[in-house]
Design an enzyme around this catalytic site. Structure first.
Site, PDB file in Angstrom:
ATOM      1  N   THR A 190      81.019  68.074  40.813  1.00 38.32           N
ATOM      2  CA  THR A 190      81.671  67.662  41.833  1.00 38.32           C
ATOM      3  C   THR A 190      83.073  67.950  41.548  1.00 38.32           C
ATOM      4  O   THR A 190      83.619  68.340  40.671  1.00 38.32           O
ATOM      5  CB  THR A 190      81.203  66.038  41.743  1.00 38.32           C
ATOM      6  OG1 THR A 190      80.010  65.772  42.087  1.00 38.32           O
ATOM      7  CG2 THR A 190      82.452  65.162  42.381  1.00 38.32           C
ATOM      8  N   ARG A 228      70.056  59.546  50.104  1.00 42.31           N
ATOM      9  CA  ARG A 228      70.788  58.727  48.775  1.00 42.31           C
ATOM     10  C   ARG A 228      72.370  59.012  49.135  1.00 42.31           C
ATOM     11  O   ARG A 228      72.943  59.832  49.577  1.00 42.31           O
ATOM     12  CB  ARG A 228      70.414  59.864  47.581  1.00 42.31           C
ATOM     13  CG  ARG A 228      71.275  59.133  46.369  1.00 42.31           C
ATOM     14  CD  ARG A 228      71.708  60.271  45.815  1.00 42.31           C
ATOM     15  NE  ARG A 228      72.429  59.869  44.531  1.00 42.31           N
ATOM     16  CZ  ARG A 228      73.559  60.274  43.968  1.00 42.31           C
ATOM     17  NH1 ARG A 228      74.153  61.421  44.684  1.00 42.31           N
ATOM     18  NH2 ARG A 228      74.130  59.980  42.630  1.00 42.31           N
ATOM     19  N   SER A 251      76.288  59.019  47.617  1.00 47.94           N
ATOM     20  CA  SER A 251      76.498  59.307  46.191  1.00 47.94           C
ATOM     21  C   SER A 251      77.840  58.286  46.063  1.00 47.94           C
ATOM     22  O   SER A 251      78.431  57.759  47.046  1.00 47.94           O
ATOM     23  CB  SER A 251      77.290  60.816  46.389  1.00 47.94           C
ATOM     24  OG  SER A 251      78.434  60.916  45.551  1.00 47.94           O
ATOM     25  N   ASP A 252      78.279  58.359  44.620  1.00 45.57           N
ATOM     26  CA  ASP A 252      79.388  57.428  44.485  1.00 45.57           C
ATOM     27  C   ASP A 252      80.652  57.919  44.823  1.00 45.57           C
ATOM     28  O   ASP A 252      81.691  57.185  45.168  1.00 45.57           O
ATOM     29  CB  ASP A 252      79.622  57.206  43.046  1.00 45.57           C
ATOM     30  CG  ASP A 252      79.740  58.486  42.380  1.00 45.57           C
ATOM     31  OD1 ASP A 252      79.053  59.371  42.387  1.00 45.57           O
ATOM     32  OD2 ASP A 252      81.142  58.810  42.032  1.00 45.57           O
ATOM     33  N   THR A 255      83.341  61.526  38.295  1.00 41.83           N
ATOM     34  CA  THR A 255      81.934  62.385  38.577  1.00 41.83           C
ATOM     35  C   THR A 255      81.293  61.846  37.475  1.00 41.83           C
ATOM     36  O   THR A 255      81.433  61.031  36.616  1.00 41.83           O
ATOM     37  CB  THR A 255      82.739  64.064  37.957  1.00 41.83           C
ATOM     38  OG1 THR A 255      81.660  64.725  38.070  1.00 41.83           O
ATOM     39  CG2 THR A 255      83.212  64.179  36.890  1.00 41.83           C
ATOM     40  N   GLY A 256      79.724  62.522  37.703  1.00 40.01           N
ATOM     41  CA  GLY A 256      78.800  61.969  36.951  1.00 40.01           C
ATOM     42  C   GLY A 256      77.584  61.553  37.770  1.00 40.01           C
ATOM     43  O   GLY A 256      77.659  61.780  38.790  1.00 40.01           O
ATOM     44  N   GLY A 311      75.899  59.224  39.941  1.00 39.34           N
ATOM     45  CA  GLY A 311      76.664  58.241  41.085  1.00 39.34           C
ATOM     46  C   GLY A 311      76.091  57.006  40.956  1.00 39.34           C
ATOM     47  O   GLY A 311      76.947  56.006  40.916  1.00 39.34           O
TER      48      GLY A 311
HETATM   49  N1  ASP Z   1      78.765  61.684  41.063  1.00 41.37           N
HETATM   50  C1  ASP Z   1      78.035  62.626  42.052  1.00 41.37           C
HETATM   51  C2  ASP Z   1      76.902  62.044  42.614  1.00 41.37           C
HETATM   52  O1  ASP Z   1      76.273  61.537  41.766  1.00 41.37           O
HETATM   53  C3  ASP Z   1      77.564  64.040  41.243  1.00 41.37           C
HETATM   54  C4  ASP Z   1      78.585  64.561  40.083  1.00 41.37           C
HETATM   55  O2  ASP Z   1      79.647  63.997  39.996  1.00 41.37           O
HETATM   56  O3  ASP Z   1      78.315  65.712  39.885  1.00 41.37           O
HETATM   57  O4  ASP Z   1      76.547  62.289  43.600  1.00 41.37           O
END
Ligand code: ASP
Length: 280
Positions: free
Chosen positions: A154, A182, A184-185, A203-204, A206
């Site tokens: 992301t 789904r 995302s955050d 990021t990470g 979600g």
């Molecule tokens: N946060 C994003 C999600 O879960 C993915 C990511 O940060 O790589 O959609």
């Protein structure tokens, strides 16, 4: 003036040293472009501009090069937040547009500022944005091989401009292989938040970021007087109880910058007012 960008999380196992170096180089180039732009533009204009550059780089999982979901389609999410008037806008699961962050920008002037799914794609079409496939051969190959991504991430950007204004932008192609629908955050206030004191982009995973309410929580703590570093440390510590998988970048109105990750490894780059720094 401060500008921080991130190129998202990637799993160490699937990330070669070479890819990581490529990403760091790409981030530094984009950081320099964002920095020059910031000299004559506001924080909100700069996060939009910088996020489009990151979306256009297929190395990152946002815009071109986004990951493919379990049904073979790409659905992207992006959000924008202006610390000045504390307005949030976002687009969730939009398809076939080049720059989701531009839709978030357009939504800033609407009464309905967060759109999702078919409505979001229709809004983009009505606004005259051309059909654009963000699928790349690399992502398609990974999808066909039912493989984890080779390490896309992301993107996010937080900025403090010369007049003390803050803004945040975050854009994603999601986790990859997710169930269609789904959320995302990245286009929520857990993943992207700013006010007049602080701006955060996450990021990470979600689900972990939403469960922690991460971006909003850090901003609230800074607003209530905690230092940026302490606000990050406390919020990340709280995530340990459920082994939250997240990273974030942040900047305050005083020019403090900080980043943290619960697990290695995010790629970040920042201009701290004096020099460029690349973290890994
Ligand atoms: N946060 C994003 C999600 O879960 C993915 C990511 O940060 O790589 O959609």
């Amino acid at each position: 003036m401060r500008i921080l960008i991130h190129g998202g999380f990637f799993s160490e196992s699937s990330q070669s040293k070479e890819t990581k170096e490529k990403k760091q180089k790409a981030l530094l180039n984009i950081l320099d472009l964002g920095k020059s732009y910031l000299k004559n533009h506001s924080a909100i204009e700069t996060v939009i501009y910088t996020a489009t550059l990151l979306e256009d780089d297929p190395l990152f999982n946002a815009g071109t090069g986004s990951q493919i979901q379990s049904d073979g389609k790409i659905r992207m999410s992006a959000a924008l937040m202006n610390g000045l008037d504390q307005k949030f806008s976002g687009v969730i699961n939009v398809e076939n547009v080049k720059n989701p962050i531009i839709i978030a920008q357009m939504l800033m002037k609407e009464e309905d500022r967060v759109l999702g799914g078919a409505g979001a794609s229709q809004y983009a079409e009505n606004a005259g944005l051309p059909f654009y496939s963000t699928e790349t051969p690399e992502r398609k190959q990974e999808f066909l091989a039912k493989k984890e991504s080779s390490g896309t991430g992301t993107i996010g950007c937080v900025v403090l401009d010369s007049q003390g204004r803050l803004a945040a932008a975050t854009s994603t192609g999601g986790k990859g292989f997710e169930i269609p629908g789904r959320i995302s955050d990245s286009a929520t206030i857990a993943g992207n938040y700013a006010n007049e004191y602080c701006a955060i982009s996450c990021t990470g995973v979600g689900e972990d970021i939403v469960s922690a309410g991460l971006a909003t929580k850090i901003v609230t703590r800074v607003t209530d007087g905690m230092s940026l570093k302490d606000a990050f440390n406390k919020s990340f510590k709280e995530m340990q109880s459920h082994d939250g998988f997240a990273g974030a970048i942040g900047v305050t109105k005083n020019g403090d910058i900080y980043f943290q990750e619960s697990h290695p490894n995010i790629v970040f780059a920042a201009f701290n007012g004096i020099e460029n720094i690349v973290f890994s």
